[in-house]
Design an enzyme around this catalytic site. Structure first.
Site, PDB file in Angstrom:
ATOM      1  N   ASP A   1      11.740  -5.369  -1.196  1.00 33.30           N
ATOM      2  CA  ASP A   1      11.368  -6.591  -0.518  1.00 33.30           C
ATOM      3  C   ASP A   1      12.170  -7.501  -1.251  1.00 33.30           C
ATOM      4  O   ASP A   1      12.528  -7.450  -2.362  1.00 33.30           O
ATOM      5  CB  ASP A   1       9.887  -6.885  -0.536  1.00 33.30           C
TER       6      ASP A   1
HETATM    7  N1  URA Z   1       6.352  -1.395  -1.376  1.00 29.75           N
HETATM    8  C1  URA Z   1       6.359  -2.866  -1.358  1.00 29.75           C
HETATM    9  O1  URA Z   1       5.387  -3.247  -0.769  1.00 29.75           O
HETATM   10  N2  URA Z   1       7.408  -3.381  -1.477  1.00 29.75           N
HETATM   11  C2  URA Z   1       8.498  -2.979  -1.954  1.00 29.75           C
HETATM   12  O2  URA Z   1       9.529  -3.487  -2.223  1.00 29.75           O
HETATM   13  C3  URA Z   1       8.514  -1.636  -2.544  1.00 29.75           C
HETATM   14  C4  URA Z   1       7.388  -0.817  -2.203  1.00 29.75           C
END
Ligand code: URA
Length: 243
Positions: free
Chosen positions: A108
């Site tokens: 993310d």
């Molecule tokens: N899980 C998430 O919620 N976000 C990420 O960036 C990676 C794994």
């Protein structure tokens, strides 16, 4: 198996971090030599295993694929390009850039830590396909208190709010509101959604390892290094954890 052959402009562009236009200009302006002779023909056919190519007097070594390890900073998109926002590929230093580079799996925008960038689709598949079960380890800061029942819940497999079942995961409590979570799959927003089912919000998320590959301490946020063969192999490892 036949030898790889490539047009000179393509070889120079792909191996030297230049655009095709810059590579052609370099060739036409006499900066490129092939087997000791100046070469102006941008379309000359090159056998990289056999021909010696130099740009500005420096040998051009051919690598079919390039594997980069980045310490992703917060606020940058895990994508190859975006019309408006900065992407992880925009952060790659010029000399390590290649056409066709993409991030292996997505973190993310606000997630930090280990991210591989490559132009090798087969390798990416080996690392992210759920059936390969490569473990991914995250450090998670939460907005509430972890309870001692949670590791067992995660070990049995969390069912997300929309009914999607997750594979067993290993939850280690590091502090009342801080944990390490190791997953062997990568569903969309999986870590955040898993903690959501036990009433906890994720304040920050950092990926520290993938397979047996750990983010080196000296690699600062936003920095990228080229991976050697050992690092590439260790990223594919499934050996280290039991769930
Ligand atoms: N899980 C998430 O919620 N976000 C990420 O960036 C990676 C794994």
């Amino acid at each position: 198996m036949g030898q790889t052959n490539l047009r000179l402009d393509k070889l120079i562009a792909s191996q030297c971090g230049l655009s095709r236009k810059e590579a052609r200009l370099a060739i036409r302006s006499g900066r490129v030599q092939v087997n000791g002779e100046s070469e102006n023909n941008i379309a000359k056919s090159i056998y990289p295993e056999k021909d010696q190519v130099m740009l500005d007097g420096q040998a051009v070594y051919y690598k079919k694929h390039l594997y980069l390890l980045m310490n992703k900073p917060a606020g940058v998109l895990s994508a190859s390009n975006d019309a408006k926002r900065q992407t992880v590929v925009d952060l790659v230093p010029e000399k390590l850039r290649r056409d066709g580079h993409f991030p292996v799996g997505r973190l993310d925008k606000d997630t930090t830590g280990l991210l591989i960038i490559t132009d090798d689709g087969d390798f990416a598949h080996e690392v992210i396909a759920p059936k390969k079960r490569v473990p991914k380890s995250y450090l998670v800061q939460l907005d509430g208190i972890l309870t001692e029942e949670m590791p067992e819940k995660f070990r049995q497999g969390i069912v997300l709010a929309d009914g999607t079942p997750c594979r067993p995961a290993k939850l280690e409590i590091l502090a009342p509101d801080r944990a390490r979570l190791i997953l062997c799959e990568g569903k969309y927003h999986e870590v955040k959604r898993m903690f959501g089912t036990v009433g906890l919000g994720v304040v920050s998320l950092h990926r520290e390892s993938l397979g047996d590959l750990f983010l080196p301490d000296e690699l600062k946020p936003g920095e990228t290094v080229e991976m050697d063969g050992k690092m590439v192999l260790s990223a594919k490892s499934t050996g280290q954890y039991t769930f």
